[in-house]
Design a protein around this motif. Sequence first.
Motif, PDB file in Angstrom:
ATOM      1  N   THR A 109      -0.691 -10.031  -8.284  1.00 54.88           N
ATOM      2  CA  THR A 109      -1.465 -10.294  -7.056  1.00 54.88           C
ATOM      3  C   THR A 109      -2.958 -10.409  -7.384  1.00 54.88           C
ATOM      4  OG1 THR A 109       0.175  -9.056  -5.817  1.00 54.88           O
ATOM      5  CG2 THR A 109      -1.895  -9.520  -4.692  1.00 54.88           C
ATOM      6  N   ARG A 114     -10.092  10.252  -6.518  1.00 51.15           N
ATOM      7  CA  ARG A 114     -10.929   9.558  -5.535  1.00 51.15           C
ATOM      8  C   ARG A 114     -11.963   8.718  -6.292  1.00 51.15           C
ATOM      9  NH1 ARG A 114      -8.221   8.730  -2.176  1.00 51.15           N
ATOM     10  NH2 ARG A 114      -9.904   8.158  -0.802  1.00 51.15           N
ATOM     11  N   ASP A 125     -12.615   2.965  -2.071  1.00 47.92           N
ATOM     12  CA  ASP A 125     -11.376   3.453  -1.459  1.00 47.92           C
ATOM     13  C   ASP A 125     -11.712   3.884  -0.046  1.00 47.92           C
ATOM     14  OD1 ASP A 125     -12.436   6.017  -1.680  1.00 47.92           O
ATOM     15  OD2 ASP A 125     -11.142   6.612  -3.348  1.00 47.92           O
ATOM     16  N   ILE A 140       0.847  -1.192   0.000  1.00 44.15           N
ATOM     17  CA  ILE A 140       0.000   0.000   0.000  1.00 44.15           C
ATOM     18  C   ILE A 140       0.887   1.249   0.000  1.00 44.15           C
ATOM     19  CG2 ILE A 140      -1.620   1.368   1.382  1.00 44.15           C
ATOM     20  CD1 ILE A 140      -2.907  -1.212   2.296  1.00 44.15           C
ATOM     21  N   GLY A 153      -7.719 -10.648  -1.712  1.00 39.62           N
ATOM     22  CA  GLY A 153      -6.576 -10.035  -2.384  1.00 39.62           C
ATOM     23  C   GLY A 153      -5.714  -9.289  -1.391  1.00 39.62           C
ATOM     24  N   ALA A 213      -8.554  -4.251  -0.294  1.00 37.88           N
ATOM     25  CA  ALA A 213      -8.095  -2.936   0.163  1.00 37.88           C
ATOM     26  C   ALA A 213      -7.103  -3.058   1.317  1.00 37.88           C
ATOM     27  CB  ALA A 213      -9.279  -2.060   0.561  1.00 37.88           C
ATOM     28  N   THR A 214      -7.585  -3.492   2.497  1.00 43.56           N
ATOM     29  CA  THR A 214      -6.698  -3.437   3.668  1.00 43.56           C
ATOM     30  C   THR A 214      -7.158  -4.417   4.742  1.00 43.56           C
ATOM     31  OG1 THR A 214      -5.576  -1.862   5.128  1.00 43.56           O
ATOM     32  CG2 THR A 214      -7.950  -1.581   4.867  1.00 43.56           C
ATOM     33  N   ASN A 258      -3.502 -14.378  -2.230  1.00 38.71           N
ATOM     34  CA  ASN A 258      -2.800 -13.213  -2.791  1.00 38.71           C
ATOM     35  C   ASN A 258      -1.303 -13.446  -2.936  1.00 38.71           C
ATOM     36  OD1 ASN A 258      -1.391 -12.447  -0.418  1.00 38.71           O
ATOM     37  ND2 ASN A 258      -3.043 -11.115   0.270  1.00 38.71           N
TER      38      ASN A 258
HETATM   39  P1  NDP Z   1      -2.658   0.326  -3.199  1.00 41.57           P
HETATM   40  O1  NDP Z   1      -1.989   1.386  -2.414  1.00 41.57           O
HETATM   41  O2  NDP Z   1      -2.403   0.228  -4.649  1.00 41.57           O
HETATM   42  O3  NDP Z   1      -4.246   0.392  -2.989  1.00 41.57           O
HETATM   43  C1  NDP Z   1      -4.811   0.290  -1.726  1.00 41.57           C
HETATM   44  C2  NDP Z   1      -6.320   0.441  -1.867  1.00 41.57           C
HETATM   45  O4  NDP Z   1      -6.924   0.142  -0.624  1.00 41.57           O
HETATM   46  C3  NDP Z   1      -6.737   1.850  -2.228  1.00 41.57           C
HETATM   47  O5  NDP Z   1      -7.924   1.806  -2.957  1.00 41.57           O
HETATM   48  C4  NDP Z   1      -6.971   2.478  -0.855  1.00 41.57           C
HETATM   49  O6  NDP Z   1      -7.845   3.577  -0.857  1.00 41.57           O
HETATM   50  C5  NDP Z   1      -7.594   1.308  -0.121  1.00 41.57           C
HETATM   51  N1  NDP Z   1      -7.344   1.453   1.312  1.00 41.57           N
HETATM   52  C6  NDP Z   1      -6.140   1.535   1.931  1.00 41.57           C
HETATM   53  N2  NDP Z   1      -6.305   1.687   3.247  1.00 41.57           N
HETATM   54  C7  NDP Z   1      -7.639   1.696   3.446  1.00 41.57           C
HETATM   55  C8  NDP Z   1      -8.440   1.821   4.603  1.00 41.57           C
HETATM   56  N3  NDP Z   1      -7.896   1.948   5.817  1.00 41.57           N
HETATM   57  N4  NDP Z   1      -9.794   1.778   4.434  1.00 41.57           N
HETATM   58  C9  NDP Z   1     -10.349   1.617   3.209  1.00 41.57           C
HETATM   59  N5  NDP Z   1      -9.625   1.510   2.074  1.00 41.57           N
HETATM   60  C10 NDP Z   1      -8.296   1.542   2.205  1.00 41.57           C
HETATM   61  O7  NDP Z   1      -2.275  -1.047  -2.451  1.00 41.57           O
HETATM   62  P2  NDP Z   1      -2.337  -2.539  -3.012  1.00 41.57           P
HETATM   63  O8  NDP Z   1      -3.453  -2.690  -3.960  1.00 41.57           O
HETATM   64  O9  NDP Z   1      -0.963  -2.904  -3.428  1.00 41.57           O
HETATM   65  O10 NDP Z   1      -2.630  -3.356  -1.669  1.00 41.57           O
HETATM   66  C11 NDP Z   1      -3.950  -3.674  -1.235  1.00 41.57           C
HETATM   67  C12 NDP Z   1      -3.904  -4.862  -0.268  1.00 41.57           C
HETATM   68  O11 NDP Z   1      -3.309  -5.987  -0.918  1.00 41.57           O
HETATM   69  C13 NDP Z   1      -3.079  -4.638   1.007  1.00 41.57           C
HETATM   70  O12 NDP Z   1      -3.661  -5.381   2.065  1.00 41.57           O
HETATM   71  C14 NDP Z   1      -1.743  -5.271   0.647  1.00 41.57           C
HETATM   72  O13 NDP Z   1      -0.991  -5.651   1.786  1.00 41.57           O
HETATM   73  C15 NDP Z   1      -2.219  -6.469  -0.140  1.00 41.57           C
HETATM   74  N6  NDP Z   1      -1.230  -7.096  -1.013  1.00 41.57           N
HETATM   75  C16 NDP Z   1      -0.623  -6.361  -1.997  1.00 41.57           C
HETATM   76  C17 NDP Z   1       0.301  -6.977  -2.826  1.00 41.57           C
HETATM   77  C18 NDP Z   1       0.886  -6.261  -3.998  1.00 41.57           C
HETATM   78  O14 NDP Z   1       1.527  -6.949  -4.817  1.00 41.57           O
HETATM   79  N7  NDP Z   1       0.703  -4.972  -4.173  1.00 41.57           N
HETATM   80  C19 NDP Z   1       0.719  -8.378  -2.612  1.00 41.57           C
HETATM   81  C20 NDP Z   1      -0.064  -9.072  -1.620  1.00 41.57           C
HETATM   82  C21 NDP Z   1      -0.967  -8.427  -0.836  1.00 41.57           C
HETATM   83  P3  NDP Z   1      -7.268   5.084  -0.814  1.00 41.57           P
HETATM   84  O15 NDP Z   1      -6.867   5.384  -2.217  1.00 41.57           O
HETATM   85  O16 NDP Z   1      -8.399   5.901  -0.303  1.00 41.57           O
HETATM   86  O17 NDP Z   1      -6.101   5.055   0.144  1.00 41.57           O
END
Ligand code: NDP
Length: 451
Positions: free
Chosen positions: A213, A294, A265, A171, A349, A325-326, A376
Motif C-alpha cells: 500500500t 508512541r 500518530d 487499521i 495512502g 493515517a485515517t 492506495n
Molecule cells: P495501522 O494500524 O498500521 O496504522 C494506523 C496509523 O494511523 C497509526 O499511526 C495510528 O496512530 C494512526 N491513526 C489511526 N487512527 C487515527 C486517528 N483517529 N487520528 C490520528 N491518527 C490515527 O493502519 P494502516 O497503516 O494499515 O492504515 C492506515 C490507513 O490506510 C487507513 O485509512 C487504512 O484504511 C488505509 N489503507 C490501509 C491498507 C493496508 O494495506 N493496510 C490498504 C489501503 C488503505 P495510533 O498508533 O496512535 O493509533
Amino acid sequence: MAVTDHVDLNGFMEGVKKRNPHQPEFVQAVQEVAEDIFDFIQDKEEYHAQQILRRIAEPDRVVSFRVCWEDDNGNIRVQRGWRVQNNNAIGPYKGGIRFHPSVNESVLKFLAFEQTFKNALTGLPMGGGKGGANFNPKGKSVREIMRFCQSFMTELYRHIGPDVDVPAGDIGVGGREIGFMFGQYKRITNHWNGVLTGKGLEWGGSLIRTEATGYGAVYFLENMLATKGESVAGKTAVISGSGNVATHAAEKIVQLGGKVLTLSDSGGFIHDPDGITQEKIDWVKAHKTHRRGRIEEYVEAFPGATFHPGKTPWGVPCDVALPCATQNELLGEDAKTLIANGCKAVSEGANMPTDLDGVHAFKAAKILYAPGKASNAGGVAVSGLEMSQNSERRSWKEEELQQMLKDIMKGIHDACIRYGDQGGGYIDYVKGANIAGFKKVADAMLAFGVV
Ligand code: NDP
C-alpha cells in the motif's frame, strides 16, 4: 424499457441522507463519487434507467454481530462486529478488517463503498467489502487479542469464503491478527484456503503484501510527477501516520531519493528537519510494532526532531504530502495551508483522509491530487495476487510481484488520465478514478439485469 424520472445530484444526495441517517462518513463518500458520476451519466440513459448508482450506494448486505470475549482479569467484554458486503459484480467481496474504537456502521459502509471502486481500478476481479469491530487493540495483551480475533471469526466465518468474500487487514489488524483469525477459520471449517489475505509467508502469504500500500502510493505519486517532467528525487515529503502504510510510504520516498520530514500518530506528529532516514524508519517500525510505542518517543531517540502534541503535520512546508493515517485527517484549512506553502502533489495512502472541503481546495488549485481509491490500491492489488497464488498453489518471486505492483499502479494512473484529463495540462484524478471504477462495475451490473 421503462425510463425512470431522473433526479439531479441534490435530489439523489437528499435520498442518500434520508436513507442513511447518522452516517456522515458514508454520505460523504457517496457525495464525492456522485459529484463526478452525475456528470458522466448525463447522456447515458441505461445507467439512469437501471438505477446503477443508487444500487451501488446500497450495500448488498450489512451483517452486524455481537463479539464476546474474556479479558485477562476474567471480565466478560462485549463488542460489536460487522461485515459490509457492498458489491460483488466483478468478483468476490474483498476488503480489510479494522479494529478501532471509532469503528461503526457508517465508517465501514463508506470503506466498503470506496473499496468497490478501488478494486475495480486494479483491473483484478474483486468486488468491494469491509469489516471490523469497535475493539481497541491498544494496551491489550497478546492473549486478549487472540481471544478477540477467535470470537470475531466464530461469527464471521459463515459469511466469507475464497469465492465469496476475502477479508484482509486494515487499521489495528496486521499479520498477527490475520494469523489468529485464519487459525480459527481453519479450526471451525477444516478448510485450508485463501479466505484471508495478508497471511504469513509460511502459510500462503505473498511477498511484498506488507509493503504494497505504502509503496504503491509512492509509485502513483511518481507517475503523477512524471506528467510534469518531475520525480520524487530531491523532494521533501510530509507524511501522517506511523503504521503499516505510513512507514512503507516513507521507505519508498527515501529509496527514490526524497526526504521525509514528518510522521504522526493519534497523539501528535514529529518533525525531523534532518530527514527520516531508513535507519529511523526501521526504529519507528520496531517501536510501533503491535501498536505498543508512541511516536512522541522518537524525539528521545533522535534529538534533532520535535514533537507537536495533538497536531497534524500539514503546516510543515513540503513539496509532496502523503496522508496515511485515517479518514478526515486533512481538512479544508489544511489543504489551503499545503497549497500556500507550495505543495505540488498529494497522494493519499489512507482512505478518504481529505474531507470534502479539502478535496475541493486541491481541485480548485489544480495541484496533482490522487484520492486514496486510486493511490492506495496497491495493497488490495497484491492481495488479489495473493488470491491468485493461493488458487494456483504457488508463490511468485519478489521481482515479479514488484513489477506487477508497478504495472498495476501505472494502469490505474492511465485510467485516471483517460477519464480525468481536463485539458490544459490538468488531470482531475478524483474524477478519473471515480468514472473508471464506476464504469467497470456498472457495465457488469448492466449485464446481470435487475438483481
Ligand atoms: P495501522 O494500524 O498500521 O496504522 C494506523 C496509523 O494511523 C497509526 O499511526 C495510528 O496512530 C494512526 N491513526 C489511526 N487512527 C487515527 C486517528 N483517529 N487520528 C490520528 N491518527 C490515527 O493502519 P494502516 O497503516 O494499515 O492504515 C492506515 C490507513 O490506510 C487507513 O485509512 C487504512 O484504511 C488505509 N489503507 C490501509 C491498507 C493496508 O494495506 N493496510 C490498504 C489501503 C488503505 P495510533 O498508533 O496512535 O493509533
